[in-house]
Design an enzyme around this catalytic site. Structure first.
Site, short mmCIF file in Angstrom:
data_model
loop_
_atom_site.label_atom_id
_atom_site.label_comp_id
_atom_site.label_asym_id
_atom_site.label_seq_id
_atom_site.Cartn_x
_atom_site.Cartn_y
_atom_site.Cartn_z
N GLY A 1 0.82 -1.21 0.00
CA GLY A 1 0.00 0.00 0.00
C GLY A 1 0.86 1.26 0.00
O GLY A 1 2.08 1.21 -0.20
N ALA B 1 -3.66 -0.60 6.42
CA ALA B 1 -5.00 -1.20 6.51
C ALA B 1 -6.00 -0.24 5.87
O ALA B 1 -5.73 0.95 5.71
CB ALA B 1 -5.39 -1.43 7.97
N GLY C 1 -7.48 -3.52 0.14
CA GLY C 1 -7.69 -2.44 -0.83
C GLY C 1 -6.67 -2.53 -1.96
O GLY C 1 -6.94 -2.18 -3.09
N GLY C 2 -5.48 -3.08 -1.57
CA GLY C 2 -4.43 -3.25 -2.58
C GLY C 2 -4.36 -4.67 -3.12
O GLY C 2 -3.42 -5.03 -3.81
N GLU D 1 -0.22 -10.78 2.99
CA GLU D 1 -0.19 -9.91 4.17
C GLU D 1 -0.59 -10.70 5.41
O GLU D 1 0.02 -10.59 6.47
CB GLU D 1 -1.12 -8.72 3.99
CG GLU D 1 -0.63 -7.69 2.98
CD GLU D 1 -1.66 -6.61 2.70
OE1 GLU D 1 -2.87 -6.84 2.95
OE2 GLU D 1 -1.25 -5.55 2.21
N ASP E 1 2.30 -3.15 8.45
CA ASP E 1 1.47 -3.10 7.25
C ASP E 1 0.43 -2.01 7.39
O ASP E 1 0.19 -1.49 8.50
CB ASP E 1 0.79 -4.46 7.05
CG ASP E 1 0.23 -4.64 5.65
OD1 ASP E 1 -0.28 -5.74 5.35
OD2 ASP E 1 0.28 -3.68 4.85
O1 DER Z 1 -4.38 -3.92 0.84
C1 DER Z 1 -4.04 -3.60 1.99
O2 DER Z 1 -4.52 -4.08 3.00
C2 DER Z 1 -2.99 -2.54 2.10
O3 DER Z 1 -2.37 -2.63 3.33
C3 DER Z 1 -3.61 -1.18 1.79
O4 DER Z 1 -5.00 -1.27 1.63
C4 DER Z 1 -3.33 -0.12 2.82
O5 DER Z 1 -3.79 1.08 2.28
P1 DER Z 1 -2.91 2.41 2.22
O6 DER Z 1 -2.48 2.55 0.79
O7 DER Z 1 -3.85 3.47 2.66
O8 DER Z 1 -1.71 2.24 3.12
#
Ligand code: DER
Length: 253
Positions: free
Chosen positions: A31, A88, A101-102, A108, A86
């Site tokens: 992310g 979130a 989201g990624g 992860e 990481d």
């Molecule tokens: O996919 C995920 O969980 C990533 O950690 C990501 O969604 C985190 O988002 P960010 O770009 O706001 O750090």
């Protein structure tokens, strides 16, 4: 801008507090917040990083590690990591997270679970009391067209085998009360998003009531045939750090 400053603040605080000199095997998430984690680790100096190894949670994370000149490690060589940090998409009061989201949530979650300490870093937009209520979510709140519509909020990212994706969609629509679950389509590529593991992603909005029991929801989704991993992290996060707009940091343990 305020969001980037907040990401950096959260990342720097987490690295300063949780990556000690004796920590040698470190998991790096995915992310846009984790680059600030690596930025802070580099500031600890070459001497400190020389005998460390960094494990990635996907191709983006791998590029971040290698482009930063840090040593890349392979999960097959380590039964345990000292610490994984990481991002979130949303974190609730009990440290349950929506992630994915990624589209990296499988690797992860592996690196989160094999780490002695798993830390989440995020900007203020991800800081929620209850999952499904943060403003950061790409999935608009969806409502039925019934007189008393349940409010569908955050989409939970679900990694699925391509072969099973239509049957998982049907199950989500009919059995798990996620009528608006959709296959995540790519923007910079024709067709669906394909994960680093060669799978598809389904974004499944659930009601706030369902998201109030994230562990229960996680188990129900995980049991659907063809689901590879669910973007609900429960009972894994040791601490979360949120950078705030006023330059302060909120920590949750
Ligand atoms: O996919 C995920 O969980 C990533 O950690 C990501 O969604 C985190 O988002 P960010 O770009 O706001 O750090």
């Amino acid at each position: 801008d305020a969001v980037e400053a907040a990401k950096r603040l959260a990342a720097y605080t987490a690295v300063d507090r949780h990556i000690r000199p004796e920590d040698k095997v470190i998991g790096i998430g995915s992310g846009s917040t984790v680059p600030y984690v690596v930025e802070r680790i580099l500031q600890q100096g070459e001497e400190r990083n020389r005998d460390r190894v960094f494990l990635p949670t996907g191709f983006q994370s791998q590029q971040l590690i290698t482009h930063s000149g840090l040593r890349l490690g392979d999960i097959m060589q380590y039964s345990q990591l000292d610490v994984t940090i990481d991002g979130a998409d949303e974190v609730d009061a009990d440290l349950n997270c929506i992630k994915g989201g990624g589209a990296c949530q499988l690797r992860e979650k592996v690196l989160a679970e094999v780490a002695r300490t798993f830390i989440v870093v995020a900007d203020y937009r991800k800081n929620s009391a209850v999952l499904g209520t943060s403003v950061s979510f790409p999935v608009p709140t969806l409502t039925h067209n019934s007189p008393t519509p349940p409010k569908y909020t955050s989409g939970v990212p679900i990694e699925v085998s391509p072969f099973a994706h239509t049957s998982v969609l049907r199950s989500l629509h009919t059995m798990l009360d996620s009528p608006k679950a959709t296959l995540r389509m790519a923007r910079a590529k024709a067709g669906p998003v394909v994960t680093d593991n060669g799978n598809f992603i389904i974004d499944a909005p659930f009601t706030e009531a369902a998201l109030r029991k994230p562990h229960e929801l996680l188990v129900k989704i995980k049991l659907l045939t063809g689901v590879v991993e669910v973007g609900l992290f429960c009972d894994i996060v040791k601490a979360a750090y949120f950078g705030n707009q006023d330059g302060s940091v909120s920590a949750r343990f």
